[in-house]
Design an enzyme around this catalytic site. Sequence first.
Site, PDB file in Angstrom:
ATOM      1  N   HIS A 288      68.438  38.527  51.468  1.00  0.00           N
ATOM      2  CA  HIS A 288      67.406  37.387  52.049  1.00  0.00           C
ATOM      3  C   HIS A 288      67.298  36.135  51.325  1.00  0.00           C
ATOM      4  O   HIS A 288      66.558  35.254  51.710  1.00  0.00           O
ATOM      5  CB  HIS A 288      66.129  38.111  52.180  1.00  0.00           C
ATOM      6  CG  HIS A 288      66.243  39.331  53.091  1.00  0.00           C
ATOM      7  ND1 HIS A 288      66.047  39.327  54.312  1.00  0.00           N
ATOM      8  CD2 HIS A 288      66.159  40.640  52.751  1.00  0.00           C
ATOM      9  CE1 HIS A 288      66.343  40.507  54.801  1.00  0.00           C
ATOM     10  NE2 HIS A 288      66.053  41.473  53.889  1.00  0.00           N
TER      11      HIS A 288
ATOM     12  N   ARG B  65      56.585  58.304  48.844  1.00  0.00           N
ATOM     13  CA  ARG B  65      55.874  57.672  47.797  1.00  0.00           C
ATOM     14  C   ARG B  65      54.744  58.469  47.251  1.00  0.00           C
ATOM     15  O   ARG B  65      53.723  58.200  46.812  1.00  0.00           O
ATOM     16  CB  ARG B  65      55.456  56.312  47.913  1.00  0.00           C
ATOM     17  CG  ARG B  65      56.516  55.454  48.778  1.00  0.00           C
ATOM     18  CD  ARG B  65      56.238  54.138  49.222  1.00  0.00           C
ATOM     19  NE  ARG B  65      57.365  53.340  49.449  1.00  0.00           N
ATOM     20  CZ  ARG B  65      57.208  52.236  50.006  1.00  0.00           C
ATOM     21  NH1 ARG B  65      55.820  51.593  50.313  1.00  0.00           N
ATOM     22  NH2 ARG B  65      58.194  51.389  50.218  1.00  0.00           N
TER      23      ARG B  65
ATOM     24  N   TRP C 160      54.081  42.807  47.689  1.00  0.00           N
ATOM     25  CA  TRP C 160      53.075  41.589  48.425  1.00  0.00           C
ATOM     26  C   TRP C 160      52.405  40.645  47.497  1.00  0.00           C
ATOM     27  O   TRP C 160      51.239  40.531  47.588  1.00  0.00           O
ATOM     28  CB  TRP C 160      52.293  42.353  49.239  1.00  0.00           C
ATOM     29  CG  TRP C 160      52.622  43.164  50.294  1.00  0.00           C
ATOM     30  CD1 TRP C 160      53.892  43.178  50.946  1.00  0.00           C
ATOM     31  CD2 TRP C 160      52.231  44.213  51.097  1.00  0.00           C
ATOM     32  NE1 TRP C 160      54.100  44.124  51.544  1.00  0.00           N
ATOM     33  CE2 TRP C 160      53.082  44.878  51.930  1.00  0.00           C
ATOM     34  CE3 TRP C 160      50.971  44.792  51.267  1.00  0.00           C
ATOM     35  CZ2 TRP C 160      52.867  45.888  52.837  1.00  0.00           C
ATOM     36  CZ3 TRP C 160      50.432  46.020  51.835  1.00  0.00           C
ATOM     37  CH2 TRP C 160      51.365  46.358  52.840  1.00  0.00           C
TER      38      TRP C 160
ATOM     39  N   ASN D  48      61.833  36.274  47.086  1.00  0.00           N
ATOM     40  CA  ASN D  48      62.101  35.935  48.437  1.00  0.00           C
ATOM     41  C   ASN D  48      60.975  35.586  49.085  1.00  0.00           C
ATOM     42  O   ASN D  48      60.972  34.636  50.137  1.00  0.00           O
ATOM     43  CB  ASN D  48      63.149  37.188  49.205  1.00  0.00           C
ATOM     44  CG  ASN D  48      63.218  36.705  50.825  1.00  0.00           C
ATOM     45  OD1 ASN D  48      63.695  35.807  50.985  1.00  0.00           O
ATOM     46  ND2 ASN D  48      62.341  37.318  51.519  1.00  0.00           N
ATOM     47  N   HIS D  49      59.981  36.275  48.623  1.00  0.00           N
ATOM     48  CA  HIS D  49      58.715  36.177  49.467  1.00  0.00           C
ATOM     49  C   HIS D  49      57.436  36.350  48.742  1.00  0.00           C
ATOM     50  O   HIS D  49      57.353  36.672  47.754  1.00  0.00           O
ATOM     51  CB  HIS D  49      58.705  36.912  50.952  1.00  0.00           C
ATOM     52  CG  HIS D  49      58.893  38.452  50.476  1.00  0.00           C
ATOM     53  ND1 HIS D  49      60.207  38.929  50.414  1.00  0.00           N
ATOM     54  CD2 HIS D  49      57.951  39.174  49.887  1.00  0.00           C
ATOM     55  CE1 HIS D  49      60.099  40.006  49.990  1.00  0.00           C
ATOM     56  NE2 HIS D  49      58.802  40.316  49.743  1.00  0.00           N
TER      57      HIS D  49
ATOM     58  N   ARG E 212      65.433  44.898  38.378  1.00  0.00           N
ATOM     59  CA  ARG E 212      66.029  45.379  39.693  1.00  0.00           C
ATOM     60  C   ARG E 212      65.423  44.135  40.596  1.00  0.00           C
ATOM     61  O   ARG E 212      64.299  43.596  40.598  1.00  0.00           O
ATOM     62  CB  ARG E 212      65.281  46.496  40.303  1.00  0.00           C
ATOM     63  CG  ARG E 212      65.829  47.163  41.524  1.00  0.00           C
ATOM     64  CD  ARG E 212      64.650  46.580  42.839  1.00  0.00           C
ATOM     65  NE  ARG E 212      64.897  47.069  43.916  1.00  0.00           N
ATOM     66  CZ  ARG E 212      64.432  46.855  44.959  1.00  0.00           C
ATOM     67  NH1 ARG E 212      63.424  45.857  45.029  1.00  0.00           N
ATOM     68  NH2 ARG E 212      64.554  47.483  46.238  1.00  0.00           N
TER      69      ARG E 212
ATOM     70  N   ASP F 110      64.735  42.442  44.304  1.00  0.00           N
ATOM     71  CA  ASP F 110      64.327  42.857  45.484  1.00  0.00           C
ATOM     72  C   ASP F 110      64.904  41.818  46.639  1.00  0.00           C
ATOM     73  O   ASP F 110      64.988  40.631  46.493  1.00  0.00           O
ATOM     74  CB  ASP F 110      62.713  42.877  45.686  1.00  0.00           C
ATOM     75  CG  ASP F 110      62.294  43.267  47.128  1.00  0.00           C
ATOM     76  OD1 ASP F 110      62.683  44.492  47.107  1.00  0.00           O
ATOM     77  OD2 ASP F 110      61.935  42.488  47.887  1.00  0.00           O
TER      78      ASP F 110
ATOM     79  N   GLU G 298      69.156  44.421  45.094  1.00  0.00           N
ATOM     80  CA  GLU G 298      69.092  45.338  46.288  1.00  0.00           C
ATOM     81  C   GLU G 298      69.865  44.471  47.489  1.00  0.00           C
ATOM     82  O   GLU G 298      69.114  43.444  48.132  1.00  0.00           O
ATOM     83  CB  GLU G 298      67.576  45.709  46.762  1.00  0.00           C
ATOM     84  CG  GLU G 298      67.572  46.470  47.997  1.00  0.00           C
ATOM     85  CD  GLU G 298      66.424  46.188  48.875  1.00  0.00           C
ATOM     86  OE1 GLU G 298      65.807  47.054  49.668  1.00  0.00           O
ATOM     87  OE2 GLU G 298      65.679  44.914  48.753  1.00  0.00           O
TER      88      GLU G 298
ATOM     89  N   GLY H 136      75.180  49.076  54.388  1.00  0.00           N
ATOM     90  CA  GLY H 136      76.071  50.485  54.122  1.00  0.00           C
ATOM     91  C   GLY H 136      77.746  49.710  54.106  1.00  0.00           C
ATOM     92  O   GLY H 136      78.519  50.611  53.957  1.00  0.00           O
TER      93      GLY H 136
END
Length: 475
Positions: free
Chosen positions: A207, A340, A81, A119-120, A201, A203, A227, A231
């Site tokens: 998107h 987690r 975030w 992306n965000h 990596r 994310d 990512e 599937g």
Amino acid sequence: LSGAEWQKQSIYQILTDRFARTDGSTTEQCAITSYCGGTYKGLINHLDYIQGMGFTAVWISPIVKNLEGDTPYGTAYHGYWAQDIYSLNENFGTEQDLIDLSAALHARGMYLMVDIVTNHMGYNGCGDCVDYSLFKPFDNSGYYHPFCEINYDDDNSVRTCWEGDNQVSLPDLKTEDSNIRSTFSEWIKDLVAKYSIDGMRIDSVKHVEKDFWPGFLEAAGIYGIGEVLDGNPAIYGDWQQYMQGLMNYPLFYWVQETFSNPSATMDNLVNGINTLKGQADTTALGVFIENHDQKRFASLTGDMSLAKNAIAFTLLSDGIPILYQGQEQHFSGGDTPNQREALWTSGYNTQSELYQLVATLNQVRNHTLAARNAESGYVKYQAWSVYSDSHSVAMRKGDVIGVFSNLGSGGSGYQINISGGNSGYAGGEQVIQVLGGDCNVITADGSGALNVNVGPDPVVLYKASALEGSGLCGR
Ligand code: ABC
Ligand code: CA
């Protein structure tokens, strides 16, 4: 580090907040949605634990400054975030601490992969209430697509609507704009240089529009593994035109359904692998059965033999093996955020059954890569099924043959025959069970065929003549 070099690594995935604390505590409680105190310093102090399992690289969770305080989903302990991409999340340490981590890894001949989000950003509140002035550098609504919830059946919506929800909204950047693209290019170039980052990596790749990625990867100058949470094997070939490295989500689903359930047959797994191989370069994908978004394997079944088969299958698959922290301790958290857990509660036990299993498997793979890669072409060799029936499958990848089953601990093993043409062994070849057979030696018959006992635990076979210097079975 280039993609070709990354294909020889094996990666341990770390959620920085949950791996190790600076004080080294193994008893500190972790409230699952709060910051629990994991740091770069703590991680530096526990690199032996990771290297001891044979991993050569770590992927750490996102590093930049995130929204502060509490939300209905807790704090931003996971790092996805972002509010200020030019500062670090101080909960994990200082800039110097991250530089020290990178140096500590490099001193061991290991590599650093950092999780990157373009992306965000992240906001504590609804999509229509965002205070854009909080964000650096994208500090007004003009940088973002208008708020909408994603409809996953519509690709355009996936690209331009917002991840998250109305409790924590994830303002979706106009990554198609050239000024945003050049800001990200400059940013990633500087970040990679400042912290000597070896890989990313990436994310939420699906998107963002596909043509964002080649320029971003080029600016970074390092390998990226994206990512694309999907599937469906049919979409991977096209994605690889834009980003060669991707997480192998199709294989994740097949391995999970096959090995978590003794009544499943091997058909979906074997057919799936053949389909994917025909459409994508599987040697460039990242293989895993757990991560911070998915239910842990042990939440589906507590059976230790099944866990061993699933882990062995993935670590010996095509591509780059990735193990998520806690898998080696048979952690069993289910849906987000329960998968987690803080790793330290395990006491970093290096004697646990799965820790030892992973160490052996990485030893096999690392030996093959170091001593035998030129000869056997392990990295580029696409694994294939040299034997399968409804509950077992033998996969050959170069010199390595793995025999896996989903019988489960209660099941009774049986003997299978791998034919000479398939095994690749010479007549009379001596083959050692480096895993699952106490280093038992099997002799292939005159045609190179051999009989192997399968199940319930996985077996790995290796030519005796190629084992010198591996440290396996005393060689
Ligand atoms: C928070 C709470 C959760 C709560 C949620 C609404 O908000 O923690 O309890 O349920 C971060 C945090 C999360 C947080 C989210 C949102 O942000 O880590 O804790 O959740 O605030 C990446 C990261 C992930 C991260 C983000 C956002 C993205 O790995 O940790 O989350 O930066 C989608 C995205 C994917 C994303 C994933 C979590 O959500 O595409 O990038 N992961 C379908 C869709 C997928 C979708 C998936 C899950 O559902 O196609 O795109 O992933 O919602 C298969 C199909 C798949 C299908 C699956 C379900 O079935 O082939 O396509 O996936 O058969
Ligand atoms: Ca987007």
